[in-house]
Design an enzyme around this catalytic site. Structure first.
Site, PDB file in Angstrom:
ATOM      1  N   ASP A 169       1.363 -14.330   3.452  1.00 28.67           N
ATOM      2  CA  ASP A 169       0.304 -15.036   2.739  1.00 28.67           C
ATOM      3  C   ASP A 169      -0.536 -15.655   3.845  1.00 28.67           C
ATOM      4  O   ASP A 169      -0.105 -16.610   4.495  1.00 28.67           O
ATOM      5  CB  ASP A 169       0.902 -16.124   1.833  1.00 28.67           C
ATOM      6  CG  ASP A 169      -0.175 -16.768   0.987  1.00 28.67           C
ATOM      7  OD1 ASP A 169      -1.153 -17.259   1.572  1.00 28.67           O
ATOM      8  OD2 ASP A 169      -0.049 -16.768  -0.242  1.00 28.67           O
ATOM      9  N   HIS A 170      -1.721 -15.112   4.067  1.00 25.51           N
ATOM     10  CA  HIS A 170      -2.418 -15.514   5.303  1.00 25.51           C
ATOM     11  C   HIS A 170      -2.832 -16.988   5.284  1.00 25.51           C
ATOM     12  O   HIS A 170      -3.098 -17.564   6.334  1.00 25.51           O
ATOM     13  CB  HIS A 170      -3.585 -14.572   5.626  1.00 25.51           C
ATOM     14  CG  HIS A 170      -4.841 -14.834   4.864  1.00 25.51           C
ATOM     15  ND1 HIS A 170      -5.059 -14.341   3.611  1.00 25.51           N
ATOM     16  CD2 HIS A 170      -5.959 -15.535   5.186  1.00 25.51           C
ATOM     17  CE1 HIS A 170      -6.258 -14.722   3.198  1.00 25.51           C
ATOM     18  NE2 HIS A 170      -6.826 -15.454   4.130  1.00 25.51           N
ATOM     19  N   HIS A 228      -2.245 -17.911  -2.537  1.00 28.59           N
ATOM     20  CA  HIS A 228      -2.741 -18.891  -1.565  1.00 28.59           C
ATOM     21  C   HIS A 228      -2.747 -20.319  -2.126  1.00 28.59           C
ATOM     22  O   HIS A 228      -2.297 -21.262  -1.479  1.00 28.59           O
ATOM     23  CB  HIS A 228      -4.152 -18.545  -1.112  1.00 28.59           C
ATOM     24  CG  HIS A 228      -4.305 -17.131  -0.630  1.00 28.59           C
ATOM     25  ND1 HIS A 228      -3.349 -16.499   0.120  1.00 28.59           N
ATOM     26  CD2 HIS A 228      -5.302 -16.219  -0.781  1.00 28.59           C
ATOM     27  CE1 HIS A 228      -3.763 -15.270   0.419  1.00 28.59           C
ATOM     28  NE2 HIS A 228      -4.933 -15.085  -0.127  1.00 28.59           N
TER      29      HIS A 228
END
Ligand code: BG6
Length: 510
Positions: free
Chosen positions: A184-185, A247
């Site tokens: 999950d950036h 996110h």
């Protein structure tokens, strides 16, 4: 600095955009920072017919994503980096025998002495994740007898709770949970990680971090862009799946969680799961009607330029009911947060790109400055995730002069003031962590499922609930007209500017 062991990075879907746009620039940054292992190679694998040289040209030497970074560098220095890249054509399908791939990996391992440590990075459509994991296992490439094997998967991780569970089960047949790294950036962003530090490395915030002092929590994620060239993907996804389920709920979990007993990955992840499990699931239609708003952007003129409405975008169904704006109000059922509302929204085609968390504190319970005007100006802690990363505290000061008139002033900190510090890009940080076996910033199976459990009923309601509405908002404004209805009784959304300093605070200029 932790030592990174020798290893091979195998990227599935290496001819796709993500490899050139994110992964290779992140690897290049690690190379420049001298953080790649001594013996390290990258093997790109996909269905395109390419040679090693063509692959190197594409992702390094002629890549538009690296152009600016490499243009003033010495040719030998860049070639040394480019020569770490190799390519293997898998033929027409990922669902094939991987013996040839295995032989290639073995050859590279022996030639470059990378040892048996391998990361398999799946940058393919998620429908292929299980197939690839199975094919790797069939070829004996997932066993850890000679070196570790790790599997990194990109989002979306499932389309619903059921599909996420199936995917977890599917992957866990072939790789153990501790081998699976779900990216999950947002977790790779320094400012998101700093939420943990703000809360648990300071004694001034945590004592106030509960229902006794906090009035409500607001999280905004706004993007200026529309769906760009991803209409086909986005129309099957929507804001809730694309941003909120992953996110934003990751950010929520860091705001909500209890203090972990240590900074060990599993201690932090255990608390995040507990936090996600305590979100009050909304099941009845009235609650869902009252607490969720979805909307789509419509055509408009921004800065003199016409922009398309969502339904006119390429790849989007003309009658699409996919949301590009989602705003959700919810509660957290635990000791700390009982009855404190959380307001979270995410959208495309907003006036600016910004992500921030705003903690609104309660007004003092006994107000001695009666006519001060303080009653409608709560203390706020604003944690700016991006851009203009920083923290702002809004607090009351006395207006000079007679009596006690109170105004709000700003106390701020900016990451940019840490000039000496290289702030790692999200992918750079996450790749390095995976290479070092640190899963703190990766989502665990139960974390992903807990997030879906909360999101699923909202999606179902939006798909076929009674009285569901799809509102419109002109591209370039802060959402549909009724977006403040959600916050009724409290005020309105804080609509932030691109700079943290734009936020007005009291000051006397002369
Ligand atoms: C991705 C979404 O995960 O995050 C995109 O799929 C979105 O739709 C992007 O644009 C936003 O990321 P960032 O880091 O630019 O906020």
């Amino acid at each position: 600095m932790n030592k990174t062991e020798n290893q091979i990075l195998v990227i599935f879907g290496a001819s796709g955009d993500l490899t050139a746009r994110k992964l290779v620039p992140a690897l290049y940054n690690l190379y420049v920072a001298d953080q790649l292992p001594d013996n390290f190679v990258v093997l790109g694998a996909s269905r395109s017919d390419m040679t090693d040289t063509q692959f190197r040209n594409r992702v390094v030497l002629e890549s538009s994503y690296l152009k600016d970074k490499i243009k003033d560098q010495d040719a030998d220095y860049i070639n040394t980096f480019a020569n770490k890249f190799f390519y293997e054509d898998l033929g027409g399908s990922y669902d094939t025998d991987y013996q040839r791939l295995r032989t290639r990996v073995e050859d590279l391992k022996n030639k470059y002495q990378t040892s048996g440590n391998i990361i398999y990075y799946l940058s393919t459509p998620p429908t292929l994740y299980e197939t690839i994991a199975q094919r790797l296992a069939d070829a004996g490439m997932s066993t850890q007898n000679h070196g570790w094997k790790r599997l990194v998967v990109e989002k979306p991780f499932g389309y619903s709770l059921e599909t996420a569970q199936q995917l977890n089960k599917g992957l866990q047949q072939f790789f153990k949970e501790h081998q699976i790294y779900r990216i999950d950036h947002y977790l790779g962003k320094e400012t998101v990680q700093n939420l943990l530090v703000t809360r648990f490395a300071n004694s001034i915030f945590e004592p106030l971090w509960n229902r006794n002092y906090i009035h409500h929590v607001e999280i905004t994620n706004a993007e200026k862009v529309g769906v760009e060239k991803r209409g086909g993907y986005y129309d099957k996804s929507g804001a809730l799946r694309d941003m909120f389920q992953n996110h934003l709920l990751q950010i929520v979990s860091l705001v909500v969680m209890e203090p972990p007993i240590s900074d060990a990955p599993e201690d932090i992840r255990d608390e995040k799961v507990k936090a996600l499990k305590s979100l009050r699931i909304m099941n009845d239609e009235q609650t869902l009607f009252d607490n969720t708003i979805r909307a789509q952007y419509t055509s408009s003129v921004i800065d003199g330029k016409e922009v398309k409405g969502y339904r006119e975008e390429e790849g989007v169904d003309k009658n699409s009911t996919t949301e590009t704006y989602a705003a959700i109000k919810f509660f957290v059922d635990n000791w700390r947060w009982k009855d404190i509302p959380f307001y979270v929204r995410t959208a495309k085609r907003m006036p600016t790109k910004v992500t921030e968390v705003v903690i609104h504190f309660k007004t003092p319970h006994h107000q001695i400055f009666k006519d001060s005007g303080v009653h409608d100006k709560d203390n706020k802690l604003i944690i700016r995730i991006q851009p203009d990363e920083g923290i702002l505290v809004k607090f009351g000061v006395k207006v000079p002069g007679q009596g006690f008139k109170v105004e709000r002033a700003n106390l701020d900190f900016y990451y940019s003031s840490l000039v000496e510090t290289h702030v790692m890009d999200a992918y750079e940080r996450l790749l390095l962590d995976a290479m070092q076996g640190d899963a703190t910033l990766y989502a665990r199976a139960d974390e992903v499922e807990a997030a879906w459990e909360f999101v699923d009923p909202i999606l179902k309601y939006w798909e076929d609930g009674k009285d569901v509405r799809m509102y419109g908002y002109a591209s370039g404004v802060w959402g549909p007209e009724n977006s403040n209805d959600l916050i009724e009784g409290i005020g309105e959304w804080r609509n932030p500017g691109p700079n943290l300093t734009d936020d007005p605070g009291f000051c006397v200029i002369c």
